[in-house]
Scaffold this motif. Structure first.
Motif, mmCIF file in Angstrom:
data_model
loop_
_atom_site.group_PDB
_atom_site.id
_atom_site.type_symbol
_atom_site.label_atom_id
_atom_site.label_comp_id
_atom_site.label_asym_id
_atom_site.label_seq_id
_atom_site.Cartn_x
_atom_site.Cartn_y
_atom_site.Cartn_z
ATOM 1 N N SER A 89 32.183 46.495 31.423
ATOM 2 C CA SER A 89 31.094 45.629 31.872
ATOM 3 C C SER A 89 31.164 44.278 31.161
ATOM 4 O O SER A 89 30.906 43.234 31.761
ATOM 5 C CB SER A 89 29.741 46.289 31.602
ATOM 6 O OG SER A 89 29.582 47.453 32.379
ATOM 7 N N ALA A 128 21.389 40.180 45.401
ATOM 8 C CA ALA A 128 21.755 40.215 43.988
ATOM 9 C C ALA A 128 22.986 39.354 43.712
ATOM 10 O O ALA A 128 23.049 38.661 42.692
ATOM 11 C CB ALA A 128 22.023 41.655 43.550
ATOM 12 N N THR A 159 22.273 44.126 47.739
ATOM 13 C CA THR A 159 23.520 43.673 47.122
ATOM 14 C C THR A 159 23.780 42.206 47.425
ATOM 15 O O THR A 159 24.219 41.452 46.548
ATOM 16 C CB THR A 159 24.699 44.525 47.620
ATOM 17 O OG1 THR A 159 24.411 45.909 47.386
ATOM 18 C CG2 THR A 159 25.976 44.153 46.885
ATOM 19 N N PRO A 189 29.288 45.536 38.122
ATOM 20 C CA PRO A 189 28.322 45.609 37.006
ATOM 21 C C PRO A 189 27.384 44.414 36.927
ATOM 22 O O PRO A 189 26.268 44.529 36.411
ATOM 23 C CB PRO A 189 29.220 45.685 35.764
ATOM 24 C CG PRO A 189 30.495 46.272 36.255
ATOM 25 C CD PRO A 189 30.672 45.716 37.635
ATOM 26 N N VAL A 211 25.810 43.081 39.326
ATOM 27 C CA VAL A 211 24.653 43.331 40.194
ATOM 28 C C VAL A 211 24.089 44.729 39.948
ATOM 29 O O VAL A 211 23.537 45.362 40.853
ATOM 30 C CB VAL A 211 25.008 43.125 41.684
ATOM 31 C CG1 VAL A 211 25.310 41.667 41.964
ATOM 32 C CG2 VAL A 211 26.178 44.003 42.109
ATOM 33 N N GLN A 212 24.264 45.210 38.723
ATOM 34 C CA GLN A 212 23.688 46.473 38.267
ATOM 35 C C GLN A 212 24.243 47.709 38.971
ATOM 36 O O GLN A 212 23.563 48.737 39.046
ATOM 37 C CB GLN A 212 22.161 46.468 38.388
ATOM 38 C CG GLN A 212 21.450 45.552 37.411
ATOM 39 C CD GLN A 212 21.500 44.105 37.855
ATOM 40 O OE1 GLN A 212 21.135 43.798 38.981
ATOM 41 N NE2 GLN A 212 21.921 43.218 36.978
ATOM 42 N N ASP A 213 25.464 47.640 39.476
ATOM 43 C CA ASP A 213 26.136 48.832 39.971
ATOM 44 C C ASP A 213 27.025 49.343 38.836
ATOM 45 O O ASP A 213 28.146 48.869 38.644
ATOM 46 C CB ASP A 213 26.969 48.521 41.210
ATOM 47 C CG ASP A 213 27.729 49.743 41.714
ATOM 48 O OD1 ASP A 213 27.409 50.867 41.268
ATOM 49 O OD2 ASP A 213 28.650 49.584 42.539
ATOM 50 N N LEU A 214 26.512 50.298 38.094
ATOM 51 C CA LEU A 214 27.215 50.818 36.925
ATOM 52 C C LEU A 214 27.834 52.181 37.188
ATOM 53 O O LEU A 214 28.068 52.959 36.257
ATOM 54 C CB LEU A 214 26.261 50.889 35.731
ATOM 55 C CG LEU A 214 25.617 49.555 35.332
ATOM 56 C CD1 LEU A 214 24.616 49.775 34.207
ATOM 57 C CD2 LEU A 214 26.669 48.541 34.924
#
Length: 392
Positions: A301, A49, A46, A288, A290-293
């Protein structure tokens, strides 16, 4: 006095603790038992990212040099700073330099570049200096002095030290406590990173055990010392079998007791998800990005991207612009400014970009040829008018 004493300022080397050694190198201990430093923090996906998202987004912004005019401003593509934008130094492009500057500021709280000048006092290059190679001093005059140890090789030891004054150094700071030096976000919230690192270590140990239950072996009787040694050798073979997924066999009345808890019981996975959100808060990056969806939809998003540009990137862009005015332009170009064009973030969003162009034309702010110039197209041939419905 030994070398450790000279390094850490101790009267006796052996009186210093391992924690003080770590702190001398910027590594802070936390209540979780984990040590935190910029390099260790980037082991967390994290953190890496967040730093990458901010630094790469800032590096993607077009940069222009303007001079204030009586009405508006004039772009100066031939200005020395504009030439630095095209070619900042012999080793980096402008996006490389901005990406490096942002990563240094986010991880260390400070980013320093030496400004090189020609014989006429015009800036010719920006040379990046790792923060660990800089010692900052406050002179009696109130000015800052930067003692820089240049690397003699890419991964070698430092070479000779040289002193630079404020006007010779580009210095980007994260929020400062004293107005002189920035303070990194890692040093402001070490416990947040310590918990995340400790959780990562716990998961690593779980996986290194082959995800097999850990527990205890119950013996039927008390063992002698000789028997204990034999059992230790035997347990080593048992552990090896379990790590390779083989079914071990217990002999002589020994029993296995499960004394471990599952990842769900320990809430390790939930803890790691919470750490992602905490670290995103630390760097002001919407999850979102850092691709935490886990809580993301297409709509929120997209809004997260706008929030990221407005509240994360825009303040950094203003800081960089202001620092250029202070340290790079100098007194000879006091009426000149650097601008990082935030509209460059729309480069990948064709729909939003063309919608904004349409609004600008309809409001009379821009004409079609100006739109074509922004998009990198040549003006329309003389006399050719747009076809109805064709737009610009």
């Amino acid at each position: 006095m030994g070398i450790l004493s000279r390094l850490f300022g101790k009267t006796e080397a052996r009186s210093a603790t391992s924690a003080s050694y770590a702190e001398a190198f910027g590594i802070s201990p936390t209540a979780s038992g984990a040590y935190v430093s910029p390099r260790l923090a980037e082991n967390l996906a994290t953190v890496a990212a967040c730093v990458s998202a901010i630094s790469s987004a800032m590096a993607s912004l077009p940069a222009y040099v303007y001079r204030a005019a009586e009405r508006g401003r004039t772009e100066l593509p031939g200005h020395p700073v504009a030439r630095i934008i095209r070619h900042p130094n012999t080793r980096q492009t402008w996006p490389d330099l901005i990406e490096w500057i942002m990563a240094q500021a986010l991880l260390h709280g400070n980013a320093v570049c030496v400004v090189e000048y020609d014989g006429a006092g015009r800036p010719t290059a920006l040379l990046p200096i790792p923060w660990n190679n800089v010692q900052v001093s406050l002179l009696p005059s109130g000015r800052l002095a930067y003692d820089v140890a240049h690397f003699s090789a890419p991964w070698g030891g430092p070479g000779l030290s040289r002193r630079y004054l404020e006007g010779e150094v580009f210095h980007l700071r994260d929020r400062s406590d004293d107005g002189l030096l920035g303070r990194s976000r890692i040093s402001r919230a070490p416990e947040v990173l310590g918990i995340a690192i400790a959780a990562n270590n716990a998961v690593s140990k779980l996986y290194s055990g082959g995800l097999r239950a850990q527990g205890f072996i119950e013996a039927p009787v008390f063992l002698t010392e000789a028997q204990r040694k034999d059992v230790d050798n035997w347990l080593g073979k048992i552990r090896e079998a379990m790590q390779h997924g083989r079914l071990p066999m217990l002999e002589g009345g020994f029993k296995f007791g499960n004394a471990s808890i599952s990842p769900e019981d320990a809430e390790l996975l939930a803890s790691r998800r919470f750490s992602v959100e905490e670290l995103c808060r630390l760097f002001q990056v919407p999850p979102p990005i850092v691709q935490d969806l886990s809580h993301g939809t297409f709509t929120n998003s997209r809004e997260a991207g706008r929030w990221f540009a407005q509240f994360t990137l825009s303040p950094w862009a203003r800081k960089i612009e202001a620092e250029f005015s202070r340290s790079v332009f100098g007194v000879n170009s006091a009426d000149c400014t650097l601008e990082l064009d935030m509209s460059g973030l729309m480069r990948a969003d064709a729909e939003a970009r063309w919608q904004s162009h349409k609004i600008a034309v309809e409001a009379g702010i821009l004409d079609p040829d100006e739109i074509r110039d922004i998009e990198g197209w040549n003006p329309r041939p003389a006399g050719k008018q747009p076809v109805e419905g064709e737009g610009a």
